[in-house]
Design an enzyme around this catalytic site. Structure first.
Site, mmCIF file in Angstrom:
data_model
loop_
_atom_site.group_PDB
_atom_site.id
_atom_site.type_symbol
_atom_site.label_atom_id
_atom_site.label_comp_id
_atom_site.label_asym_id
_atom_site.label_seq_id
_atom_site.Cartn_x
_atom_site.Cartn_y
_atom_site.Cartn_z
ATOM 1 C CB VAL A 82 -0.944 -0.002 1.218
ATOM 2 C CG1 VAL A 82 -1.755 1.295 1.257
ATOM 3 C CG2 VAL A 82 -1.872 -1.214 1.167
ATOM 4 C CE LYS A 83 4.296 5.135 -4.853
ATOM 5 N NZ LYS A 83 4.309 5.309 -6.304
ATOM 6 C CG LEU A 84 -0.381 4.673 2.881
ATOM 7 C CD1 LEU A 84 -0.224 4.236 4.327
ATOM 8 C CD2 LEU A 84 -1.843 4.993 2.573
#
Ligand code: E4P
Length: 217
Positions: A82-84
């Site tokens: 997951v890219k945040l």
């Protein structure tokens, strides 16, 4: 150094994956928009194609929605990362997801202290954008060197993922600076093979070989 490809174009990825040199893929909202695909469909297809980590970016502004998006993306396939964004909310969600065992790639990193915060939030990857720093008159590679020193000083296991690479020299310099991974647009990946002396040398060898009249098989 691990090589990731920075694209959401599955057809391009299929060709590059055949090289056997690709360790993972990164995407972002702009790349998903360019692909014209639904994010869940594109990410599922990429995850099936390449067994390594595949970054899929969540986009909400508030904690609850960003967390829900992250959990949704993580369920698409076991190899989703997951890219945040590197914001207070992004790092809060990073901490929650990392504590749950979901790998997180913290993106849009432009300073060493931002990278320090991401590591403290449990990020699996930090993405310093070297090209965009260079574009704006900063020294992108200096940031990679600074993060390497800070992470090594304190034993952080967060991997430095050199992002926004524009040239083969960026890849060389990131490797020299100790980046764990680099993510490359397909054209930059292809440029890694190229050297004018390789082309000239091969041409000369082929000419001489033809003179021998031989065939190896
Ligand atoms: C990183 O993960 C980003 O997707 C990417 O490297 C950004 O690159 P750009 O600056 O070329 O858009």
């Amino acid at each position: 150094m691990k090589i990731f490809i920075d694209t959401a174009e599955v057809s391009e990825l299929k060709l590059i994956a055949e090289t056997g040199l690709v360790d993972g893929v990164t995407t972002n909202p702009s790349l998903i928009a360019k692909s014209g695909r639904k994010i869940a469909d594109a990410i599922a297809e990429i995850c099936a194609l390449i067994p390594g980590p595949i970054s899929a970016e969540a986009v909400a502004n508030d904690y609850d929605t960003l967390l829900a998006e992250g959990r949704f993306l993580a369920k698409i396939a076991p190899n989703v990362v997951v890219k945040l964004p590197l914001t207070p909310v992004g790092l809060k969600v990073c901490k929650t997801l990392s504590d749950e065992g979901t790998p997180v790639n913290v993106t849009l990193c432009f300073s060493a202290v931002q990278a320090l915060l991401a590591a403290k939030a449990g990020a699996t990857y930090i993405s310093p954008f070297i090209g965009r720093l260079d574009d704006n008159g900063f020294d992108g590679m200096e940031l990679i060197r600074e993060i390497r020193v800070i992470y090594d000083n304190y034993g952080f296991e967060t991997q430095i993922l050199a992002a926004s690479a524009r040239t083969a020299n960026h890849v060389r310099d990131a490797a020299l600076a100790g980046a764990d991974c680099a993510t490359l647009p397909p054209a930059v990946f292809q440029a890694l093979y190229k050297h004018v002396l390789t082309d000239l040398g091969l041409e000369a060898f082929m000419k001489d070989w033809a003179k021998t009249g031989q065939s190896i098989l």
